[in-house]
Design a protein around this motif. Structure first.
Motif, PDB file in Angstrom:
ATOM      1  N   ASP A 105       0.831  -1.212   0.000  1.00  0.00           N
ATOM      2  CA  ASP A 105       0.000   0.000   0.000  1.00  0.00           C
ATOM      3  C   ASP A 105       0.864   1.260   0.000  1.00  0.00           C
ATOM      4  O   ASP A 105       0.537   2.257  -0.662  1.00  0.00           O
ATOM      5  N   GLU A 106       1.964   1.217   0.751  1.00  0.00           N
ATOM      6  CA  GLU A 106       2.866   2.369   0.784  1.00  0.00           C
ATOM      7  C   GLU A 106       3.515   2.598  -0.575  1.00  0.00           C
ATOM      8  O   GLU A 106       3.705   3.747  -1.003  1.00  0.00           O
ATOM      9  N   SER A 109       1.106   4.380  -2.710  1.00  0.00           N
ATOM     10  CA  SER A 109       0.994   5.797  -2.346  1.00  0.00           C
ATOM     11  C   SER A 109       2.125   6.619  -2.958  1.00  0.00           C
ATOM     12  O   SER A 109       2.019   7.840  -3.052  1.00  0.00           O
ATOM     13  N   ARG A 110       3.206   5.929  -3.393  1.00  0.00           N
ATOM     14  CA  ARG A 110       4.336   6.605  -4.031  1.00  0.00           C
ATOM     15  C   ARG A 110       4.236   6.564  -5.555  1.00  0.00           C
ATOM     16  O   ARG A 110       5.152   6.981  -6.247  1.00  0.00           O
ATOM     17  N   ASP A 282      12.269   2.976   8.924  1.00  0.00           N
ATOM     18  CA  ASP A 282      11.932   4.167   8.137  1.00  0.00           C
ATOM     19  C   ASP A 282      13.059   4.512   7.159  1.00  0.00           C
ATOM     20  O   ASP A 282      12.805   4.840   5.991  1.00  0.00           O
ATOM     21  N   LYS A 285      13.183   1.948   4.269  1.00  0.00           N
ATOM     22  CA  LYS A 285      12.132   2.197   3.272  1.00  0.00           C
ATOM     23  C   LYS A 285      12.476   3.413   2.425  1.00  0.00           C
ATOM     24  O   LYS A 285      12.234   3.421   1.203  1.00  0.00           O
TER      25      LYS A 285
END
Length: 306
Positions: A105-106, A109-110, A282, A285
């Protein structure tokens, strides 16, 4: 004559002892060489990792689809235009785990279309039983076919030409393997803590690939990671700086990053209550986005973490 027989017997005994000593020395040397080769260029058979935080309460944004009659997948598409797709390869706990769907999902979003095939065909590791027996139910040749089917689906059904891959644990090694068949099959890869990855496999990569490991990962000890680094460096395939020029390398670029003070699965199953693990996740990623953006350009600019 008695003295002569005794002398002859003594000589023969000394020769026999000498031969035995030489044989033992060669056996020790041979064992050492074989042990070294086994640790650097053979697929390890690790046991299952701890499940950790699977983010089981996470409500995913995408949908489940059928790649073909045998393989299902999780699909999440970006809002607006999509310039590339990323295949997400799950760990041994399967494609339904919330922690891995969150990563997909992340990615969406990018600006990426994320597709996560179920490479265990509904039979992920459930934490019980004989791990080796369970693993034998999922042969590599079948996994390869299912990866091929997923790539074909993205090309034909989703009409996306540029494809990257991101994988975790089991999926980290699969990311390395998937880039090997031919140049251009994948445009980029990011493998997180791929247990059992060998020097032969990393040297066969045909796509720019970022490999990420944790310093305290007992499943993939640093000694083995350094062997991979040395092999890629000796082949002039390893970037000294992930943001540096890759035009002088003898093949697709690679970079290996080791995060201090974290263990296995620190990115997708991180304990968010642990500030060290959360910060490392973080940053990792962020590095993933940078690498994908470098080789799978999107409309947003990414930066490498410190």
């Amino acid at each position: 004559m008695a003295e002569c027989k005794a002398t002859r017997s003594t000589v023969l005994s000394s020769l026999l002892i000498g031969v035995c000593v030489v044989a033992v020395v060669f056996l020790i040397i041979g064992f050492t060489v074989l042990k070294k080769d086994d640790s650097t260029d053979s697929t390890l058979e690790p046991g299952p990792c701890d499940r950790g935080d699977g983010h089981d309460d996470y409500v995913a944004n995408g949908t489940d689809i059928a790649i073909n009659n045998d393989v299902n997948a999780y699909l999440v598409e970006p809002i607006g235009s999509c310039l590339a797709a990323v295949v997400v390869i799950h760990d041994i706990y399967g494609y339904e785990m919330g922690a891995t769907r969150l990563v997909a999902d992340e990615l969406a979003s990018r600006g990426y279309t994320a597709v996560m095939p179920d490479l265990y065909r509904g039979n992920p590791w459930n934490g019980t039983g004989d791990f080796a027996e369970w693993k034998s139910q999922h042969p590599q040749d079948r996994i390869d076919r299912d990866v091929d089917a997923t790539l074909d689906y993205i090309h034909t059904e989703l009409d996306i030409a540029n494809i990257g891959m991101v994988g975790f644990c089991f999926g980290g090694r699969q990311t390395v393997l998937a880039s090997a068949p031919s140049p251009g099959r994948l445009q980029a890869g990011v493998g997180f803590y791929g247990v059992g990855t060998t020097t032969t496999e990393v040297l066969s990569m045909q796509a720019p690939t970022l490999l990420v490991y944790g310093q305290n990962d007992t499943g993939q000890p640093l000694e083995g990671v350094h062997v991979l680094q040395d092999a890629l460096r000796d082949a002039n395939r390893l970037l000294d700086d992930p943001t540096g020029d890759d035009s002088n390398l003898d093949g697709p670029a690679s970079f290996i990053k080791i995060f201090d003070d974290v263990g296995h699965a620190f990115v997708h199953r991180a304990d968010r209550n642990d500030p060290v693990a959360a910060a490392a996740a973080d940053d990792a990623k962020q590095d993933m986005y940078y690498w994908l953006n470098r080789y799978l350009p999107t409309e947003s600019e990414q930066v490498w973490s410190n």
